[in-house]
Design a protein around this motif. Sequence first.
Motif, PDB file in Angstrom:
ATOM      1  N   PHE A 263      -8.800  -7.995  -6.774  1.00 26.98           N
ATOM      2  CA  PHE A 263      -9.366  -7.555  -5.433  1.00 26.98           C
ATOM      3  C   PHE A 263     -10.796  -8.355  -5.205  1.00 26.98           C
TER       4      PHE A 263
ATOM      5  N   ILE B 124     -10.191 -11.083  -2.689  1.00 28.86           N
ATOM      6  CA  ILE B 124      -9.715 -10.993  -1.584  1.00 28.86           C
ATOM      7  C   ILE B 124     -10.556 -10.207  -0.493  1.00 28.86           C
ATOM      8  N   VAL B 125     -11.503  -9.264  -1.216  1.00 31.63           N
ATOM      9  CA  VAL B 125     -12.276  -8.505  -0.561  1.00 31.63           C
ATOM     10  C   VAL B 125     -13.679  -8.724  -0.753  1.00 31.63           C
ATOM     11  N   LYS B 126     -14.653  -8.606   0.121  1.00 35.79           N
ATOM     12  CA  LYS B 126     -16.175  -8.987  -0.116  1.00 35.79           C
ATOM     13  C   LYS B 126     -16.594  -7.712  -0.799  1.00 35.79           C
TER      14      LYS B 126
ATOM     15  N   ASP C  93      -6.849 -17.191  -1.189  1.00 38.02           N
ATOM     16  CA  ASP C  93      -7.667 -15.859  -1.208  1.00 38.02           C
ATOM     17  C   ASP C  93      -9.006 -16.165  -0.405  1.00 38.02           C
TER      18      ASP C  93
ATOM     19  N   LEU D  65      -7.048   1.813  -5.425  1.00 35.19           N
ATOM     20  CA  LEU D  65      -6.966   0.362  -4.729  1.00 35.19           C
ATOM     21  C   LEU D  65      -5.830   0.176  -3.773  1.00 35.19           C
ATOM     22  N   ARG D  66      -4.812   0.920  -3.855  1.00 32.01           N
ATOM     23  CA  ARG D  66      -3.857   0.739  -2.618  1.00 32.01           C
ATOM     24  C   ARG D  66      -4.470   1.265  -1.210  1.00 32.01           C
TER      25      ARG D  66
ATOM     26  N   MET E  46      -8.500 -11.878  22.101  1.00 31.30           N
ATOM     27  CA  MET E  46      -9.642 -12.322  21.000  1.00 31.30           C
ATOM     28  C   MET E  46      -8.577 -13.704  20.462  1.00 31.30           C
TER      29      MET E  46
ATOM     30  N   LYS F 294     -10.596 -13.870   2.471  1.00 30.85           N
ATOM     31  CA  LYS F 294     -12.004 -13.134   2.268  1.00 30.85           C
ATOM     32  C   LYS F 294     -13.023 -13.633   3.191  1.00 30.85           C
TER      33      LYS F 294
ATOM     34  N   LYS G 246      -6.863  -4.337   5.277  1.00 28.01           N
ATOM     35  CA  LYS G 246      -5.786  -5.093   6.045  1.00 28.01           C
ATOM     36  C   LYS G 246      -5.933  -4.365   7.731  1.00 28.01           C
TER      37      LYS G 246
ATOM     38  N   HIS H 220      -3.644  -9.688   5.961  1.00 30.49           N
ATOM     39  CA  HIS H 220      -3.296  -8.804   7.082  1.00 30.49           C
ATOM     40  C   HIS H 220      -2.282  -9.364   8.113  1.00 30.49           C
TER      41      HIS H 220
ATOM     42  N   GLU I 135       0.907  -1.209   0.121  1.00 35.70           N
ATOM     43  CA  GLU I 135       0.061   0.067   0.139  1.00 35.70           C
ATOM     44  C   GLU I 135       0.817   1.089   0.068  1.00 35.70           C
TER      45      GLU I 135
ATOM     46  N   ARG J 130      -9.075  -5.869   9.421  1.00 29.88           N
ATOM     47  CA  ARG J 130      -9.201  -7.359   9.589  1.00 29.88           C
ATOM     48  C   ARG J 130      -8.005  -7.511  10.818  1.00 29.88           C
ATOM     49  N   ALA J 131      -6.854  -6.749  10.658  1.00 28.74           N
ATOM     50  CA  ALA J 131      -6.082  -6.882  12.043  1.00 28.74           C
ATOM     51  C   ALA J 131      -6.762  -6.552  13.149  1.00 28.74           C
ATOM     52  N   ALA J 132      -7.866  -5.492  13.178  1.00 27.17           N
ATOM     53  CA  ALA J 132      -8.607  -5.144  14.160  1.00 27.17           C
ATOM     54  C   ALA J 132      -9.678  -5.969  14.631  1.00 27.17           C
ATOM     55  N   GLY J 133      -9.728  -6.899  13.913  1.00 30.20           N
ATOM     56  CA  GLY J 133     -10.822  -8.010  14.319  1.00 30.20           C
ATOM     57  C   GLY J 133     -12.000  -7.875  13.433  1.00 30.20           C
TER      58      GLY J 133
ATOM     59  N   LEU K  77      -6.982  -1.400  -0.127  1.00 23.10           N
ATOM     60  CA  LEU K  77      -6.270  -2.425   0.651  1.00 23.10           C
ATOM     61  C   LEU K  77      -5.585  -2.037   1.830  1.00 23.10           C
ATOM     62  N   ALA K  78      -5.377  -1.103   1.971  1.00 20.96           N
ATOM     63  CA  ALA K  78      -4.761  -0.541   3.415  1.00 20.96           C
ATOM     64  C   ALA K  78      -5.821  -0.704   4.438  1.00 20.96           C
TER      65      ALA K  78
END
Lengths: 137, 111, 278
Positions: free
Chosen positions: B92, B95-97, C176, B57-58, C1, C180, B65, C230, A100, B68-71, B61-62
């Motif tokens: 994309f 990897i992304v809904k 992926d 897009l970047r 968690m 996802k 992530k 991530h 990113e 997701r890292a925050a749950g 993605l940032a």
Amino acid sequence: MTQSSQITLSAELESLPKFREQVKSTCRDALTGEALYDLQLAVDELCTNIIMHGYKDMDPGSVVLNVDVEKERVVVEITDFGHAFEPAEPPAPDPLASVEEREVGGLGLFFVHMSVDDIQYESAATGNVTRIIKRIR
Amino acid sequence: MEITITPGKIDVLAVSGTIDALTAAEITASFNKHIHDGHPDVVADFSNVEFMSSAGLRAILASVKEARAAGGDFRLACPQPAIDKLLKMAGFHNIVKIFPTVQDALASFGD
Amino acid sequence: MKKRLSIVIGSGSILCAASLGLMRALKREGIQVDMSVGCSGGSLYAASIALGWDTETAQSLTVDLYKTDIVEGYTHNLRAAMAGEARFTEASGLVDDKVMLDRLAAAFGEKTFDDTIMPLYVVVTELYSGEAVVFSSGKIVDVTRASSAIPMVFPPVKIGDKLLVDGAVSNPLPIDVAIKEGSDVILAMGFELPTRKRMNSYAAVTSHFNNLYMNNILKSSFAFYNAAHHAELIPVLPAFDRPIGGFDHHQLPYIIEQGERAAAEQIPYLKRLLAESS
């Protein structure tokens, strides 16, 4: 019907919307919808590259955008006076930066290639010229 | 470029205008701030995004992530066809809904 | 968690049995898996994990699968198809899939995705578009059969209105899907297919090139998934120091052992990651 335009703007990110608007207003009779979007995208990505890399460690210069609507195609020329872009020797990416954080590069150029019909590049003492061609269907 | 927040069980962040190299950093910053304000689940409404370049897009993605890292998860709703084409070209959708409507995106968090 | 642990098992026909070794190593350490994803040969083992089978059951039900009678008629039918003596279309296969279906039915019976104890995802490829289709419902026999439909060897499978082939055609190591669908730590077992130094037949050259394509897709998609995730993505790549034929079922103990060895190398790191709270 043919139409053409030229604008010169300073090489800064604030100029990006103006370049895209210029493409739109010059091509409005020739390109619509997805084709117009494709050309705007290609111009945006190429100008972003010039703004972020072309004038690195130099005084910020300008970018000249020429848009020519011909009978069967639109020819866009982007001229800058910064460093020559060497496709064979792209700047080394910073392997420590995450995806990113990396600057415009592979993905942007990939989009340019997917969006237009032809790309030509030449570097001369009078400037670097990137020419992209979008056929009118 | 503007971001409008509609609070709810899951907050909807609607982006309007253009996402290019000029505005991408601002988008990432706004989304990440929201995620860290205790909203790891986020729906990004893209219906009013008129233009997006690879810089967008970047930014996506940032934020994906970060969420997701925050749950949580960052899910995207109704990108316009030209933007959806970019999302597909860059892989994309894998990897992304991504959902056709905001309602669908909100409902997907109930699973 | 608690961190969510997913297992992804890629394509690799008989080599996928190495995942039994991975399961063994995880069981020994008491590590619980939260999601199972598989593709092609890996879908059989992903399904076994999701059904909660112990490794012995999974092993006994799948060893028979790789006996050579599963590809009976291949050489004869290949000649006939090449010579134009036998009709061949996109819906054809060089091998009758009856033996394979019988073996899969013996393993999975009437089990569906609803019988699993954790989410299961199986990747299959739509024949005409080449797009990956991710299954999370249906009969396990049908979906694993479709995911294992090696192009031109086994006939494609029709599910709903789609004609489906081997998941490896679109996504040989579907990390992926785990990303996802929500995972933190991902264990991805992938297989590089064997390449050759000398080739003496058309079939050998074809297979060599196919394997090169596959290996290159594997590497480039892995690089992309790694950048997109991530959290930690742990590759588990068993090494094989001897040639293993596609249906060399006598090598199964060796394959499983190498899988266990590759997994064991990652266990300390995995335990450390799972112990940290996210």
